[in-house]
Design a protein around this motif. Structure first.
Motif, PDB file in Angstrom:
ATOM      1  N   ALA A 217     -11.516 -13.472  -0.631  1.00 14.43           N
ATOM      2  CA  ALA A 217     -10.423 -13.546  -1.753  1.00 14.43           C
ATOM      3  C   ALA A 217     -10.645 -12.375  -2.775  1.00 14.43           C
ATOM      4  N   GLN A 218     -11.724 -12.322  -3.330  1.00 15.85           N
ATOM      5  CA  GLN A 218     -11.850 -11.320  -4.416  1.00 15.85           C
ATOM      6  C   GLN A 218     -11.320  -9.929  -4.072  1.00 15.85           C
ATOM      7  N   PRO A 219     -11.814  -9.179  -3.188  1.00 21.27           N
ATOM      8  CA  PRO A 219     -11.170  -7.725  -2.943  1.00 21.27           C
ATOM      9  C   PRO A 219      -9.618  -7.833  -2.818  1.00 21.27           C
ATOM     10  N   ARG A 220      -9.211  -8.760  -2.325  1.00 23.99           N
ATOM     11  CA  ARG A 220      -7.630  -8.926  -1.978  1.00 23.99           C
ATOM     12  C   ARG A 220      -6.975  -9.196  -3.249  1.00 23.99           C
ATOM     13  N   ARG A 221      -7.424 -10.161  -4.062  1.00 22.24           N
ATOM     14  CA  ARG A 221      -6.959 -10.400  -5.574  1.00 22.24           C
ATOM     15  C   ARG A 221      -7.064  -9.253  -6.201  1.00 22.24           C
ATOM     16  N   GLN A 222      -8.184  -8.273  -6.271  1.00 23.00           N
ATOM     17  CA  GLN A 222      -8.290  -7.294  -7.053  1.00 23.00           C
ATOM     18  C   GLN A 222      -7.340  -6.304  -6.764  1.00 23.00           C
ATOM     19  N   ALA A 223      -6.973  -6.301  -5.515  1.00 18.23           N
ATOM     20  CA  ALA A 223      -5.856  -4.975  -5.020  1.00 18.23           C
ATOM     21  C   ALA A 223      -4.481  -5.712  -5.209  1.00 18.23           C
ATOM     22  N   TRP A 224      -4.299  -6.816  -5.546  1.00 12.67           N
ATOM     23  CA  TRP A 224      -2.909  -7.256  -6.075  1.00 12.67           C
ATOM     24  C   TRP A 224      -3.040  -7.097  -7.620  1.00 12.67           C
ATOM     25  N   HIS A 225      -3.894  -7.256  -8.557  1.00 14.09           N
ATOM     26  CA  HIS A 225      -3.914  -6.892  -9.741  1.00 14.09           C
ATOM     27  C   HIS A 225      -3.525  -5.385  -9.868  1.00 14.09           C
ATOM     28  N   ASP A 226      -4.386  -4.560  -9.080  1.00 14.79           N
ATOM     29  CA  ASP A 226      -4.410  -3.118  -9.495  1.00 14.79           C
ATOM     30  C   ASP A 226      -2.986  -2.661  -9.096  1.00 14.79           C
ATOM     31  N   ALA A 227      -2.492  -3.305  -7.936  1.00 15.31           N
ATOM     32  CA  ALA A 227      -0.956  -2.668  -7.611  1.00 15.31           C
ATOM     33  C   ALA A 227      -0.048  -3.064  -8.816  1.00 15.31           C
ATOM     34  N   ALA A 228      -0.254  -4.212  -9.179  1.00 15.38           N
ATOM     35  CA  ALA A 228       0.823  -4.635 -10.078  1.00 15.38           C
ATOM     36  C   ALA A 228       0.623  -3.695 -11.584  1.00 15.38           C
ATOM     37  N   ASP A 229      -0.668  -3.505 -11.815  1.00 18.74           N
ATOM     38  CA  ASP A 229      -0.882  -2.539 -12.830  1.00 18.74           C
ATOM     39  C   ASP A 229      -0.360  -1.275 -12.730  1.00 18.74           C
ATOM     40  N   ARG A 230      -0.546  -0.509 -11.566  1.00 17.32           N
ATOM     41  CA  ARG A 230       0.190   0.716 -11.235  1.00 17.32           C
ATOM     42  C   ARG A 230       1.500   0.749 -11.238  1.00 17.32           C
TER      43      ARG A 230
ATOM     44  N   CYS B 287       8.058  -2.770   1.636  1.00 17.05           N
ATOM     45  CA  CYS B 287       7.662  -4.116   2.357  1.00 17.05           C
ATOM     46  C   CYS B 287       7.979  -4.184   3.873  1.00 17.05           C
ATOM     47  N   GLU B 288       6.986  -4.371   4.665  1.00 17.50           N
ATOM     48  CA  GLU B 288       7.621  -4.294   6.111  1.00 17.50           C
ATOM     49  C   GLU B 288       8.115  -5.766   6.212  1.00 17.50           C
ATOM     50  N   GLY B 289       9.186  -5.843   7.069  1.00 15.58           N
ATOM     51  CA  GLY B 289       9.892  -7.239   7.205  1.00 15.58           C
ATOM     52  C   GLY B 289      10.642  -7.679   5.842  1.00 15.58           C
TER      53      GLY B 289
ATOM     54  N   THR C  89       2.525  -9.224   1.624  1.00 11.39           N
ATOM     55  CA  THR C  89       1.666  -8.734   0.397  1.00 11.39           C
ATOM     56  C   THR C  89       2.398  -8.689  -0.713  1.00 11.39           C
ATOM     57  N   ALA C  90       3.757  -8.159  -0.644  1.00 11.55           N
ATOM     58  CA  ALA C  90       4.476  -8.080  -2.023  1.00 11.55           C
ATOM     59  C   ALA C  90       4.843  -9.128  -2.777  1.00 11.55           C
ATOM     60  N   SER C  91       4.773 -10.586  -2.091  1.00  6.72           N
ATOM     61  CA  SER C  91       4.712 -11.775  -2.903  1.00  6.72           C
ATOM     62  C   SER C  91       3.618 -11.922  -3.850  1.00  6.72           C
ATOM     63  N   TYR C  92       2.450 -11.495  -3.241  1.00  8.56           N
ATOM     64  CA  TYR C  92       1.183 -11.698  -4.125  1.00  8.56           C
ATOM     65  C   TYR C  92       1.204 -10.578  -5.303  1.00  8.56           C
ATOM     66  N   VAL C  93       1.739  -9.547  -5.059  1.00  9.62           N
ATOM     67  CA  VAL C  93       1.756  -8.446  -6.241  1.00  9.62           C
ATOM     68  C   VAL C  93       2.931  -9.027  -7.417  1.00  9.62           C
TER      69      VAL C  93
END
Length: 236
Positions: free
Chosen positions: A63-76, A91-93, A100-104
């Protein structure tokens, strides 16, 4: 922004307009230097003058790497907006269906509540597969249940029982390695003949066919299955 399952011609007019208006085009990749499927779909509509922003979303169970990726994407993404650069996240589809875009989006709301966001829906693979196979996805008296294929035969058995009782059509995503046991299970229950199999919908190597024609030994990646009890009760 949803870009559909694979065919660039399935982008909506709204999606194409948003890409054309963007200074920055962001898209998901599985690793640094990787090529994104969403970016490949939208490639005909992206011009060299636009800044490309790949965002790494690792394909891991932790969970943690995925959560960190969502946070990093939101910040950027928020930084692009704050700098006055219109940005789209591809976002595909569809942008809000198993995306994944939903988590971002949730990370943006939590970390940058003042950042303006607009969601542009896309055609999901389920709808595109049904259209490609001339297979009515759901009729007026039917329900439609979309979910990942269960991991165990027992779970799918229970799901099929419930679908039969409720009159649901099942759209089973992420079929892949489960197909060798899913196929005989459907055959035993008399559901294989009318089920529709689809793989890599919208891509040049798309396969859409009767599920009965797909061998049990196949392990089809990027595949889905549409299953219903039968059309007889629904026909006029």
């Amino acid at each position: 922004m949803g870009v559909g399952p694979g065919d660039p011609e399935l982008l909506t007019v709204a999606a194409v307009r948003a890409i054309r208006a963007a200074a920055t085009v962001a898209y998901p990749v599985a690793r640094e230097g990787g090529e994104g499927m969403a970016a490949a779909i939208a490639a005909p509509w992206i011009v060299p003058e636009q800044h490309r922003l790949p965002l790494v979303f690792p394909m891991v169970d932790e969970a943690q790497p995925r959560r960190q990726a969502w946070h990093d994407a939101a910040d950027r993404l928020a930084a692009e907006v704050a700098a006055g650069r219109p940005v789209v996240l591809l976002c595909e589809g569809d942008v809000s269906l198993f995306a994944t875009a939903s988590y971002v989006l949730l990370a943006l709301r939590a970390r940058h509540p003042g950042c303006a966001v607009r969601l542009i829906p896309g055609i999901p693979a389920v709808a595109a597969a049904a259209a490609a196979g001339a297979w009515p996805l759901a009729l007026q008296r039917e329900g439609l249940l979309i979910l990942p294929t269960p991991e165990e035969p027992e779970a799918l058995e229970a799901l099929l029982e419930q679908a039969a009782a409720e009159g649901w059509v099942l759209a089973l995503l992420k079929l892949g390695r489960r197909w060798p046991w899913v196929r005989p299970l459907l055959e035993r229950r008399g559901l294989l003949a009318e089920a529709l199999f689809a793989r890599r919908v919208g891509w040049p190597d798309q396969q859409v066919m009767a599920a009965a024609s797909v061998e049990a030994e196949a392990v089809p990646y990027f595949s889905l299955l549409l299953v219903r009890r039968g059309l007889a009760a629904e026909l006029p």
